[in-house]
Design a protein around this motif. Structure first.
Motif, PDB file in Angstrom:
ATOM      1  N   TRP A 180       9.561   9.680 -11.022  1.00 62.64           N
ATOM      2  CA  TRP A 180      10.249   8.426 -11.048  1.00 62.64           C
ATOM      3  C   TRP A 180      11.649   8.701 -11.593  1.00 62.64           C
ATOM      4  O   TRP A 180      11.800   9.333 -12.709  1.00 62.64           O
ATOM      5  CB  TRP A 180       9.105   7.745 -12.202  1.00 62.64           C
ATOM      6  CG  TRP A 180       7.957   7.375 -11.661  1.00 62.64           C
ATOM      7  CD1 TRP A 180       6.884   8.191 -11.393  1.00 62.64           C
ATOM      8  CD2 TRP A 180       7.633   6.011 -11.027  1.00 62.64           C
ATOM      9  NE1 TRP A 180       5.752   7.460 -10.806  1.00 62.64           N
ATOM     10  CE2 TRP A 180       6.326   6.076 -10.880  1.00 62.64           C
ATOM     11  CE3 TRP A 180       8.261   4.765 -11.264  1.00 62.64           C
ATOM     12  CZ2 TRP A 180       5.732   5.071 -10.156  1.00 62.64           C
ATOM     13  CZ3 TRP A 180       7.551   3.719 -10.663  1.00 62.64           C
ATOM     14  CH2 TRP A 180       6.299   3.760 -10.197  1.00 62.64           C
ATOM     15  N   THR A 208       3.188   1.496  -3.578  1.00 60.11           N
ATOM     16  CA  THR A 208       2.663   1.451  -4.864  1.00 60.11           C
ATOM     17  C   THR A 208       2.112   2.843  -5.287  1.00 60.11           C
ATOM     18  O   THR A 208       1.335   3.344  -4.805  1.00 60.11           O
ATOM     19  CB  THR A 208       1.468   0.595  -4.753  1.00 60.11           C
ATOM     20  OG1 THR A 208       2.115  -0.764  -4.644  1.00 60.11           O
ATOM     21  CG2 THR A 208       0.879   0.469  -6.254  1.00 60.11           C
ATOM     22  N   PHE A 209       2.647   3.529  -6.326  1.00 59.28           N
ATOM     23  CA  PHE A 209       2.280   4.796  -6.838  1.00 59.28           C
ATOM     24  C   PHE A 209       1.771   4.819  -8.281  1.00 59.28           C
ATOM     25  O   PHE A 209       2.188   4.099  -8.982  1.00 59.28           O
ATOM     26  CB  PHE A 209       3.363   5.799  -6.554  1.00 59.28           C
ATOM     27  CG  PHE A 209       4.090   5.670  -5.348  1.00 59.28           C
ATOM     28  CD1 PHE A 209       3.794   6.781  -4.509  1.00 59.28           C
ATOM     29  CD2 PHE A 209       5.132   5.043  -4.769  1.00 59.28           C
ATOM     30  CE1 PHE A 209       3.985   6.802  -3.224  1.00 59.28           C
ATOM     31  CE2 PHE A 209       5.807   5.232  -3.639  1.00 59.28           C
ATOM     32  CZ  PHE A 209       5.245   6.132  -2.797  1.00 59.28           C
ATOM     33  N   GLU A 210       0.868   5.673  -8.498  1.00 59.20           N
ATOM     34  CA  GLU A 210       0.253   5.904 -10.034  1.00 59.20           C
ATOM     35  C   GLU A 210       1.458   6.650 -10.562  1.00 59.20           C
ATOM     36  O   GLU A 210       2.328   7.269  -9.989  1.00 59.20           O
ATOM     37  CB  GLU A 210      -1.011   6.616 -10.126  1.00 59.20           C
ATOM     38  CG  GLU A 210      -1.990   5.914  -9.395  1.00 59.20           C
ATOM     39  CD  GLU A 210      -2.475   4.609  -9.975  1.00 59.20           C
ATOM     40  OE1 GLU A 210      -2.180   4.511 -11.503  1.00 59.20           O
ATOM     41  OE2 GLU A 210      -3.049   3.649  -9.414  1.00 59.20           O
ATOM     42  N   LYS A 211       1.699   6.473 -12.054  1.00 63.99           N
ATOM     43  CA  LYS A 211       2.709   7.031 -12.620  1.00 63.99           C
ATOM     44  C   LYS A 211       2.489   8.663 -12.594  1.00 63.99           C
ATOM     45  O   LYS A 211       3.805   9.205 -12.627  1.00 63.99           O
ATOM     46  CB  LYS A 211       2.475   6.730 -14.211  1.00 63.99           C
ATOM     47  CG  LYS A 211       3.032   5.094 -14.656  1.00 63.99           C
ATOM     48  CD  LYS A 211       4.575   5.300 -14.462  1.00 63.99           C
ATOM     49  CE  LYS A 211       5.167   3.892 -14.546  1.00 63.99           C
ATOM     50  NZ  LYS A 211       6.610   3.717 -14.369  1.00 63.99           N
ATOM     51  N   ASP A 212       1.363   9.195 -12.500  1.00 71.35           N
ATOM     52  CA  ASP A 212       1.197  10.383 -12.247  1.00 71.35           C
ATOM     53  C   ASP A 212       1.016  11.028 -10.820  1.00 71.35           C
ATOM     54  O   ASP A 212       0.272  12.079 -10.796  1.00 71.35           O
ATOM     55  CB  ASP A 212       0.188  10.862 -13.258  1.00 71.35           C
ATOM     56  CG  ASP A 212      -1.247  10.327 -12.905  1.00 71.35           C
ATOM     57  OD1 ASP A 212      -1.279   9.416 -12.031  1.00 71.35           O
ATOM     58  OD2 ASP A 212      -2.289  10.642 -13.439  1.00 71.35           O
ATOM     59  N   ALA A 213       1.177  10.212 -10.074  1.00 70.47           N
ATOM     60  CA  ALA A 213       0.926  10.534  -8.767  1.00 70.47           C
ATOM     61  C   ALA A 213       1.802  11.941  -8.032  1.00 70.47           C
ATOM     62  O   ALA A 213       2.984  12.181  -8.445  1.00 70.47           O
ATOM     63  CB  ALA A 213       1.557   9.375  -7.669  1.00 70.47           C
ATOM     64  N   GLU A 214       0.989  12.700  -7.569  1.00 63.66           N
ATOM     65  CA  GLU A 214       1.456  14.248  -7.184  1.00 63.66           C
ATOM     66  C   GLU A 214       2.532  14.004  -5.968  1.00 63.66           C
ATOM     67  O   GLU A 214       2.458  13.060  -5.271  1.00 63.66           O
ATOM     68  CB  GLU A 214       0.207  14.847  -6.528  1.00 63.66           C
ATOM     69  CG  GLU A 214       0.696  16.314  -6.108  1.00 63.66           C
ATOM     70  CD  GLU A 214      -0.614  17.214  -5.722  1.00 63.66           C
ATOM     71  OE1 GLU A 214      -0.309  18.379  -4.966  1.00 63.66           O
ATOM     72  OE2 GLU A 214      -1.630  16.407  -5.581  1.00 63.66           O
ATOM     73  N   GLN A 218       0.820  -1.105   0.063  1.00 63.99           N
ATOM     74  CA  GLN A 218       0.090   0.001  -0.004  1.00 63.99           C
ATOM     75  C   GLN A 218       1.015   1.155   0.075  1.00 63.99           C
ATOM     76  O   GLN A 218       0.562   2.254  -0.793  1.00 63.99           O
ATOM     77  CB  GLN A 218      -1.028  -0.178   1.337  1.00 63.99           C
ATOM     78  CG  GLN A 218      -2.071  -1.040   1.258  1.00 63.99           C
ATOM     79  CD  GLN A 218      -3.024  -0.866  -0.038  1.00 63.99           C
ATOM     80  OE1 GLN A 218      -3.548   0.146   0.024  1.00 63.99           O
ATOM     81  NE2 GLN A 218      -3.301  -1.781  -0.712  1.00 63.99           N
ATOM     82  N   PRO A 238       9.798   4.836  -7.937  1.00 59.39           N
ATOM     83  CA  PRO A 238       8.890   6.207  -7.413  1.00 59.39           C
ATOM     84  C   PRO A 238       9.838   6.664  -6.193  1.00 59.39           C
ATOM     85  O   PRO A 238       9.842   6.244  -5.316  1.00 59.39           O
ATOM     86  CB  PRO A 238       7.670   5.566  -7.247  1.00 59.39           C
ATOM     87  CG  PRO A 238       7.815   4.083  -6.764  1.00 59.39           C
ATOM     88  CD  PRO A 238       9.052   3.523  -7.396  1.00 59.39           C
TER      89      PRO A 238
END
Length: 369
Positions: free
Chosen positions: A188, A178-184, A175, A313
């Motif tokens: 990367w 794990t990050f989204e590619k466009d996480a604020e 949890q 990330p």
């Protein structure tokens, strides 16, 4: 005076009779199971349960004794089972001995030490039948079993709790990392953007050329040896470069080291500007699937070029600190042998072995006594 002491004083104050295993039990061979149908009856081999079938070979309490392989891996079984030819089962004379008591006795004997043959470790019925065991009255045996069961049950409860904590740790690690590619607030990057690779300073030394000393000598999975010199001094993150564990992941492939050390060419050496980023990367590498970056067949390898391709990330320093603080607490609880649940389990195991050896040692009754 304890209940056990009273029983011994009343029933066998002058010692107990000793008998061979062959006098109190019959050792039976296992058989192939492949002709059987699927079911819910476990099939035991020397490593434990192999599969499940629709019938049993024996349905009374027994001790399973490995014939080949892991000779110290005994099993107490009190439900119907089938066994293959790598493990014996025992028909026990319960008028003489409690089956669980026999299990504890044989565990104390360290049967792996009885193997005299080279090659694959093995035991024969003739060797086992000659083992000499103390046979006190059944009331004494039952009380010993009750006491030792307390330790084994506590150890089992702690192991179950440890497994639950490990699953909890893995859940929160996933949890948190794990990050989204466009996480604020997350950039990367690759490892060369975050740390310095010091692989060029590594040096392998064959075992015959090492001189023992105080400094740890690291390989792909941890300390391999201790040597009398060092080539690194400070805090570093080591990442396995080769070995089956890159894919099996039975132990962490990334681990932090500190102080003076020697590292061979089986582990990448990374140096960071601060410890919280180093620990953050350690947690992340140990979580992700790196199989696409591993080359080689029989000998998996994560070379430096592929290591540098892994996208990482990188959140803000404050977020890294927060994540590391949470995961370090979990890691200590489930992995640190000096504290947390592993330390508790180790302490209980030591107590169990101490009391097992003490409770199962009896003076031998003199003939005619």
């Amino acid at each position: 005076m304890s209940k056990l002491q009273k029983l011994i004083q009343e029933l066998c104050p002058d010692g107990v009779e000793y008998k061979t295993l062959g006098e109190i039990a019959t050792i039976k061979n296992g058989r192939d199971y492949k002709h059987l149908g699927k079911g819910n009856v476990p099939v035991y081999g020397s490593g434990g349960i192999m599969t499940y079938v629709d019938t049993y070979v024996y349905n009374k309490p027994t001790v399973l004794i490995p014939r080949k392989g892991s000779l110290g891996n005994l099993f107490y079984v009190d439900t119907p089972f089938w066994n293959v030819d790598t493990i014996f089962y025992t028909e026990v004379d319960t008028q003489q001995i409690d089956v669980k008591y026999l299990y504890y006795l044989l565990a104390k004997e360290h049967l792996e030490n009885l193997n005299k043959a080279g090659g694959v470790p093995s035991l024969t019925q003739s060797i086992l039948n000659k083992i000499i065991l103390p046979i006190p009255p059944l009331e004494v045996q039952n009380e010993i079993v009750r006491i030792l069961d307390l330790f084994t049950n506590l150890a089992a409860e702690l192991q179950a709790e440890l497994q639950a904590r490990k699953e909890q740790y893995e859940y929160y690690r996933s949890q948190l990392l794990t990050f989204e590619k466009d996480a604020e607030g997350v950039k990367w990057k690759s490892l060369p953007d975050i740390c310095e690779n010091l692989d060029r300073k590594r040096k392998a030394v064959t075992a015959s050329n090492r001189t023992f000393g105080p400094y740890p000598y690291y390989g792909a999975s941890g300390i391999v040896d201790y040597v009398n010199s060092y080539i690194f001094e400070g805090n570093y993150l080591l990442i396995s470069e080769d070995g089956a564990n890159l894919l099996a992941r039975s132990t962490p492939i990334a681990f932090s080291i500190s102080g003076k050390s020697w590292v061979n060419n089986h582990a990448h050496v990374l140096e960071f500007q601060n410890m919280f980023t180093q620990k953050y990367i350690e947690h992340y590498i140990n979580m992700i699937d790196i199989s696409q970056y591993v080359s080689g067949g029989a000998q998996p390898k994560l070379n430096q070029e592929n290591l540098n391709k892994i996208p990482i990330p990188v959140p803000s320093p404050s977020e890294q600190r927060r994540i590391v603080a949470i995961l370090n607490n979990f890691e200590t609880l489930v992995n640190d042998l000096s504290q947390g649940l592993p330390a508790e389990i180790s302490a209980v195991q030591e107590q169990y072995e101490y009391y097992r050896n003490k409770l199962l040692s009896f003076p031998r009754i003199k003939i005619g006594a």
